[in-house]
Design a protein around this motif. Structure first.
Motif, mmCIF file in Angstrom:
data_model
loop_
_atom_site.group_PDB
_atom_site.id
_atom_site.type_symbol
_atom_site.label_atom_id
_atom_site.label_comp_id
_atom_site.label_asym_id
_atom_site.label_seq_id
_atom_site.Cartn_x
_atom_site.Cartn_y
_atom_site.Cartn_z
ATOM 1 N N SER A 1 -13.527 2.643 -0.247
ATOM 2 C CA SER A 1 -12.867 2.090 0.933
ATOM 3 C C SER A 1 -12.024 0.884 0.523
ATOM 4 C CB SER A 1 -13.916 1.656 1.956
ATOM 5 O OG SER A 1 -14.669 0.556 1.443
ATOM 6 N N LYS A 2 -11.233 0.403 1.457
ATOM 7 C CA LYS A 2 -10.470 -0.817 1.197
ATOM 8 C C LYS A 2 -11.402 -1.968 0.845
ATOM 9 C CE LYS A 2 -7.279 -4.092 3.388
ATOM 10 N NZ LYS A 2 -6.539 -4.425 4.631
ATOM 11 N N ALA A 3 -12.512 -2.081 1.551
ATOM 12 C CA ALA A 3 -13.482 -3.146 1.278
ATOM 13 C C ALA A 3 -14.064 -3.017 -0.131
ATOM 14 C CB ALA A 3 -14.606 -3.114 2.316
ATOM 15 N N ASP A 4 -14.290 -1.776 -0.593
ATOM 16 C CA ASP A 4 -14.795 -1.560 -1.953
ATOM 17 C C ASP A 4 -13.786 -2.053 -2.983
ATOM 18 O OD1 ASP A 4 -17.170 -0.397 -1.087
ATOM 19 O OD2 ASP A 4 -16.333 1.633 -1.109
ATOM 20 N N TYR B 1 -8.830 5.998 -14.822
ATOM 21 C CA TYR B 1 -8.560 7.429 -14.683
ATOM 22 C C TYR B 1 -7.262 7.701 -13.904
ATOM 23 C CZ TYR B 1 -13.589 7.375 -15.668
ATOM 24 O OH TYR B 1 -14.829 7.118 -16.216
ATOM 25 N N LEU B 2 -6.472 6.663 -13.652
ATOM 26 C CA LEU B 2 -5.271 6.793 -12.809
ATOM 27 C C LEU B 2 -5.648 7.383 -11.452
ATOM 28 C CD1 LEU B 2 -2.740 8.205 -15.456
ATOM 29 C CD2 LEU B 2 -3.229 5.813 -14.910
ATOM 30 N N SER B 3 -6.842 7.067 -10.995
ATOM 31 C CA SER B 3 -7.389 7.658 -9.780
ATOM 32 C C SER B 3 -7.180 6.707 -8.609
ATOM 33 C CB SER B 3 -8.886 7.944 -9.968
ATOM 34 O OG SER B 3 -9.422 8.615 -8.859
ATOM 35 N N THR B 4 -6.444 7.153 -7.616
ATOM 36 C CA THR B 4 -6.050 6.286 -6.510
ATOM 37 C C THR B 4 -6.375 6.939 -5.166
ATOM 38 O OG1 THR B 4 -3.814 7.205 -6.392
ATOM 39 C CG2 THR B 4 -4.157 5.351 -7.893
ATOM 40 N N ASP B 5 -6.327 6.132 -4.132
ATOM 41 C CA ASP B 5 -6.438 6.647 -2.778
ATOM 42 C C ASP B 5 -5.666 5.715 -1.846
ATOM 43 O OD1 ASP B 5 -8.057 4.412 -2.620
ATOM 44 O OD2 ASP B 5 -9.882 5.476 -2.092
ATOM 45 N N LYS B 6 -5.572 6.109 -0.594
ATOM 46 C CA LYS B 6 -4.835 5.312 0.382
ATOM 47 C C LYS B 6 -5.395 3.902 0.487
ATOM 48 C CE LYS B 6 -3.523 5.219 5.288
ATOM 49 N NZ LYS B 6 -3.684 5.908 6.605
ATOM 50 N N ALA B 7 -6.715 3.783 0.414
ATOM 51 C CA ALA B 7 -7.357 2.474 0.546
ATOM 52 C C ALA B 7 -6.935 1.520 -0.566
ATOM 53 C CB ALA B 7 -8.875 2.644 0.547
ATOM 54 N N LEU B 8 -6.719 2.056 -1.760
ATOM 55 C CA LEU B 8 -6.279 1.203 -2.866
ATOM 56 C C LEU B 8 -4.960 0.527 -2.517
ATOM 57 C CD1 LEU B 8 -6.190 0.110 -5.777
ATOM 58 C CD2 LEU B 8 -5.150 2.289 -6.463
ATOM 59 N N GLU C 1 -3.708 -0.073 0.298
ATOM 60 C CA GLU C 1 -3.878 -1.045 1.370
ATOM 61 C C GLU C 1 -4.465 -2.351 0.828
ATOM 62 O OE1 GLU C 1 -6.437 1.018 4.041
ATOM 63 O OE2 GLU C 1 -4.827 2.219 4.947
ATOM 64 N N ALA C 2 -5.310 -2.235 -0.188
ATOM 65 C CA ALA C 2 -5.986 -3.411 -0.731
ATOM 66 C C ALA C 2 -5.127 -4.207 -1.707
ATOM 67 C CB ALA C 2 -7.279 -2.978 -1.422
ATOM 68 N N LEU C 3 -4.256 -3.535 -2.450
ATOM 69 C CA LEU C 3 -3.498 -4.207 -3.511
ATOM 70 C C LEU C 3 -2.736 -5.436 -3.021
ATOM 71 C CD1 LEU C 3 -2.231 -1.148 -5.580
ATOM 72 C CD2 LEU C 3 -3.690 -2.991 -6.430
ATOM 73 N N PRO C 4 -1.882 -5.339 -1.995
ATOM 74 C CA PRO C 4 -1.151 -6.541 -1.586
ATOM 75 C C PRO C 4 -2.069 -7.631 -1.047
ATOM 76 C CG PRO C 4 -0.737 -4.730 -0.054
ATOM 77 C CD PRO C 4 -1.469 -4.161 -1.216
ATOM 78 N N GLU C 5 -3.132 -7.247 -0.369
ATOM 79 C CA GLU C 5 -4.071 -8.243 0.162
ATOM 80 C C GLU C 5 -4.763 -8.996 -0.974
ATOM 81 O OE1 GLU C 5 -7.977 -8.264 3.089
ATOM 82 O OE2 GLU C 5 -6.306 -6.900 3.536
#
Length: 334
Positions: free
Chosen positions: A134-137, A180-187, A189-193
């Motif tokens: 999740s974004k929180a993770d 692993y170049l493994s991403t999701d939508k939550a990532l 969302e979290a990056l700029p924050e």
């Protein structure tokens, strides 16, 4: 020549000269931009590979990006400082530093690399696959990375802590690459924050200009032709390792694999250098796969191209800084 013919010849010459004078002047041909090459390393563990890569940079004028895994700033005695999302304390997929002295040596390499103009990025901490996080993770993992980096000297009882270390740890790390170049939508969302300006976790069909979305510039490792059949492969040493030997060591083939990797790198470079000059990204690890075949190919490649007048081997951070500086100038009409 009869007078009438002389008059006709003069008239035709005059008309031709006027037409030439009135024609549009030739348009200047726009100079090609310099070819950008972006070379990066994931995990950044072995001290010898820090030294080897920095030596390569010094002799070629290159600047690299090192995506650091923060567990390598924790010793067996301090490993409990890291708690991954959904895991117990002191758990990691890639282990920890072997000793406090190794942590101290690695911290010195980080400082030296930063002082030499290299880019220190985040590769998270425990090298877990976060595609289901999740974004929180993600924010928790980023927080762990920054806390461990900032407090690495104190956590491990290493003294004295260099002046300015905490400012560096808080401000200098602006880029990320997912394990692993493994991403999701939550990532994303979290990056700029979390304060990241760029992400280098993508994969593309070929070299491409990185877009900026929601304040994050997104780089992608290209798939490049490789081998006798020119089948595409992600331009990273691990992917070549799997392609060449199924992920198992084949020492007897190390020379052949190094040559294949070099030829793939050089062909991908030449295609851009002689073409659109899109940035070319190449990714590596500190691990010596197939007896160091891919590092040998990297050194051969960088020794040839990074010294060329129309080439710049720069870091992701430098690329983003240039991009945003250009955008700012355009915005103000400069």
């Amino acid at each position: 020549m009869p007078r009438s013919f002389r008059v006709l010849a003069f008239s035709l010459a005059w008309v031709g000269s006027v037409a030439t004078a009135l024609a549009d002047p030739p348009k200047p041909v726009a100079a090609k931009p310099k070819q950008i090459v972006l070379i990066s390393f994931d995990s950044a563990r072995e001290i010898s590979q820090w030294e080897r890569s920095r030596a390569l940079a010094k002799r070629t004028g290159a600047h690299f990006t090192y995506f650091l895994s923060c567990v390598f700033l924790l010793s067996p005695q301090t490993r409990a400082e890291y708690v991954a999302p959904g895991k117990g304390a002191g758990k990691a997929k890639i282990g920890f530093a072997a000793s406090g002295q190794e942590v101290a040596d690695r911290l010195q390499q980080i400082r030296l690399a930063a002082a030499e103009g290299h880019d220190i990025g985040s590769h998270a901490c425990g090298h877990f696959d976060g595609k289901g996080w999740s974004k929180a993770d993600w924010l928790a993992e980023f927080s762990a990375f920054r806390r461990i980096l900032e407090n690495a000297y104190a956590i491990n009882g290493i003294s004295p802590e260099p002046r300015g270390w905490r400012d560096f740890a808080r401000d200098a790390v602006i880029g990320f690459r997912a394990p692993y170049l493994s991403t999701d939508k939550a990532l994303y969302e979290a990056l700029p924050e979390a304060g990241f300006q760029y992400d280098a976790s993508g994969v593309s069909n070929g070299p491409a200009l990185p877009p900026t979305k929601n304040g994050t510039t997104r780089f992608a490792l290209p798939q490049i032709p490789e081998g006798p059949k020119s089948k595409r492969v992600v331009a990273m040493d691990y992917n070549l390792y799997v392609r060449h030997s199924g992920g198992f060591e084949r020492p007897s083939m190390a020379g052949a694999f190094a040559d294949r990797a070099y030829r793939a790198f050089r062909a991908a470079f030449d295609a851009q250098y002689n073409g659109k000059r899109l940035p070319l990204e190449l990714g590596f690890h500190f691990t010596q796969m197939n007896m160091g075949a891919y590092w040998n190919a990297l050194e051969r490649f960088a020794d040839e191209v990074c010294v060329m007048q129309q080439v710049e081997c720069i870091s992701f951070r430098d690329y983003v800084a240039r991009q945003r500086s250009d955008e700012k100038r355009v915005a103000v009409g400069g």
